[in-house]
Design a protein around this motif. Structure first.
Motif, PDB file in Angstrom:
ATOM      1  N   MET A 178     -11.053   5.029   2.452  1.00  0.00           N
ATOM      2  CA  MET A 178     -10.080   4.286   1.633  1.00  0.00           C
ATOM      3  C   MET A 178      -8.733   4.980   1.705  1.00  0.00           C
ATOM      4  O   MET A 178      -8.640   6.180   1.496  1.00  0.00           O
ATOM      5  CB  MET A 178     -10.580   4.214   0.198  1.00  0.00           C
ATOM      6  CG  MET A 178      -9.691   3.418  -0.741  1.00  0.00           C
ATOM      7  SD  MET A 178     -10.450   3.275  -2.362  1.00  0.00           S
ATOM      8  CE  MET A 178      -9.241   2.264  -3.181  1.00  0.00           C
ATOM      9  N   ALA A 206     -17.979  -3.696   4.172  1.00  0.00           N
ATOM     10  CA  ALA A 206     -18.385  -4.059   2.814  1.00  0.00           C
ATOM     11  C   ALA A 206     -18.284  -5.556   2.582  1.00  0.00           C
ATOM     12  O   ALA A 206     -19.203  -6.183   2.046  1.00  0.00           O
ATOM     13  CB  ALA A 206     -17.530  -3.301   1.806  1.00  0.00           C
ATOM     14  N   LYS A 263     -17.065   2.348   1.906  1.00  0.00           N
ATOM     15  CA  LYS A 263     -16.924   1.025   1.301  1.00  0.00           C
ATOM     16  C   LYS A 263     -18.213   0.222   1.435  1.00  0.00           C
ATOM     17  O   LYS A 263     -18.683  -0.396   0.471  1.00  0.00           O
ATOM     18  CB  LYS A 263     -15.752   0.273   1.935  1.00  0.00           C
ATOM     19  CG  LYS A 263     -14.389   0.804   1.543  1.00  0.00           C
ATOM     20  CD  LYS A 263     -13.288  -0.093   2.113  1.00  0.00           C
ATOM     21  CE  LYS A 263     -11.921   0.400   1.681  1.00  0.00           C
ATOM     22  NZ  LYS A 263     -10.840  -0.477   2.208  1.00  0.00           N
ATOM     23  N   ARG A 276      -6.491   1.933   8.823  1.00  0.00           N
ATOM     24  CA  ARG A 276      -6.364   1.189   7.580  1.00  0.00           C
ATOM     25  C   ARG A 276      -4.993   0.518   7.537  1.00  0.00           C
ATOM     26  O   ARG A 276      -4.070   0.890   8.267  1.00  0.00           O
ATOM     27  CB  ARG A 276      -6.501   2.115   6.353  1.00  0.00           C
ATOM     28  CG  ARG A 276      -7.857   2.808   6.231  1.00  0.00           C
ATOM     29  CD  ARG A 276      -8.945   1.834   5.816  1.00  0.00           C
ATOM     30  NE  ARG A 276     -10.206   2.498   5.557  1.00  0.00           N
ATOM     31  CZ  ARG A 276     -11.135   2.738   6.453  1.00  0.00           C
ATOM     32  NH1 ARG A 276     -10.933   2.391   7.724  1.00  0.00           N
ATOM     33  NH2 ARG A 276     -12.265   3.338   6.133  1.00  0.00           N
TER      34      ARG A 276
END
Length: 398
Positions: A1, A91, A125, A277
């Motif tokens: 994350m 996820a 995740k 990301r």
């Protein structure tokens, strides 16, 4: 994350040299294309918060999971014939799979089946999504890398084992082939399945902006989107022009190396953040786009020419397209006289009347708010008033 500060903190700003004008955000004056279908709004908001103009053009659409008959068939097969190993990769994909199964009346049976297998999670995740479903993963790689997952499986040995792999819309070069070569039966779970967008208009507008150099950068968050964009360019007969622009003038930024594969196969140079990301991708753009601009010292002022605006002494000044065309033509040879005929060719859609140059030049000077930046050389043309100490002045023999 990725860090909250990167995603949701205050935009980075470039400090002005002096005065009360607001600081210039790093992407102000630049236009960025977004080809993502999933999380496109999030990426667009991150870019706009840092000042960019965003051109949205989802290059693909995702088949809604409840309508995906292929996913339903694979789910039934896995319930009836248990896999030994299930690899969950994303996820949102794992949650969507469980929710779709519940809608088909297969939710409980799928969860029971997954509870009895070796369940591997690619990252934190998806590990959270697994636990939220009441399941427990056996292992998750610290690197979030599918390469590490593959190394573990091959080290353990997969000969004669049935492996279910939740696909996430991007190719996994060598992953499936390596497992099959080691004797595994691999079943793909197509949680994301891509199709062309229902409205192709935004994609065509983005392609036109690429070939017209109306974009400073274009972003990709999936390999299928990159392949789809190039395929559409081929259908329109402009593939060579699009590739030429991406190779030379339009910065191409991908969320990771897998996403970049279809572009790099066409010799398109790409940049990727160290962490795969959206936040780091945006931060990369915030460094790279301003870094590609060469500041000029003109008439005692500091001038940066960005995509659709200039930054003059730390203040952003929007400039109309015709003015930007003139300014770029002058900046290609700073301090040299550029003839009206050459400047006419720099005007978008210009005809043969050189008075169009005078009109566009007057509007440019107004937009800049500093008429002395550009000097008129009687009967010859115009030039930037380059400071003598900044660069050797060349006046075409004047």
């Amino acid at each position: 994350m990725y860090e909250q500060q990167q995603e949701h903190g205050e935009p980075e700003r470039t400090a002005p040299e002096a005065g009360a004008e607001p600081a210039v955000r790093p992407l102000e004056g630049f236009t960025v294309g977004v080809t993502a279908a999933r999380r496109a709004e999030e990426l667009g908001a991150l870019l706009e918060r840092r000042g960019a103009q965003v051109l949205h053009a989802p290059a693909l659409r995702i088949v809604p999971l409840p309508d995906d008959t292929e996913l339903m068939a694979v789910t039934r097969d896995l319930i009836e014939r248990a896999p030994d190993i299930v690899i969950a990769t994303t996820a949102i994909g794992f949650r969507g799979w469980i929710e779709a199964a519940e809608g088909w009346g297969l939710g409980e049976a799928l969860l029971d089946r997954l509870a009895g297998v070796e369940l591997l999670a690619r990252g934190p995740k998806v590990r959270g999504a697994i636990r939220a479903a009441g399941l427990t993963e056996k292992w998750s790689p610290a690197s979030e890398s599918m390469a590490e997952v593959l190394d573990r499986l091959l080290a353990e040995g997969v000969a004669g084992r049935r492996v279910a792999l939740q696909l996430h819309g991007e190719p996994l070069p060598g992953f499936v082939e390596a497992l099959r070569a080691d004797g595994a039966e691999v079943v793909g779970v197509p949680v994301y399945r891509w199709m062309p967008p229902e409205d192709i208009g935004p994609v065509d507008r983005l392609l036109d902006a690429v070939t017209g150099r109306g974009l400073d950068a274009v972003t990709f968050t999936s390999a299928p989107a990159a392949a789809s964009l190039l395929r559409r360019a081929g259908e329109r007969g402009i593939r060579a022009e699009v590739l030429a622009a991406l190779r030379q003038d339009v910065l191409t930024v991908c969320v990771g190396p897998v996403t970049a594969l279809p572009l790099e196969a066409e010799d398109v140079p790409t940049l990727q953040p160290e962490r795969f990301r959206l936040g780091p991708l945006v931060q990369l753009l915030c460094r790279e786009l301003p870094g590609r601009v060469r500041p000029l010292r003109v008439a005692g002022r500091r001038l940066e020419i960005r995509g659709h605006a200039v930054v003059l002494d730390g203040v952003l000044r929007p400039v109309p397209p015709a003015g930007m065309g003139l300014l770029r033509a002058l900046a290609r040879r700073p301090g040299w006289v550029v003839s009206r005929a050459d400047l006419l060719r720099a005007l978008p859609g210009a005809g043969r009347d050189e008075h169009a140059v005078e009109t566009a030049m007057a509007r440019l000077r107004v937009a800049l708010g500093a008429p002395k930046l550009i000097q008129t050389v009687v009967k010859r043309g115009y030039r930037l008033s380059l400071d003598p100490h900044a660069e050797t002045d060349k006046y075409g023999g004047e």
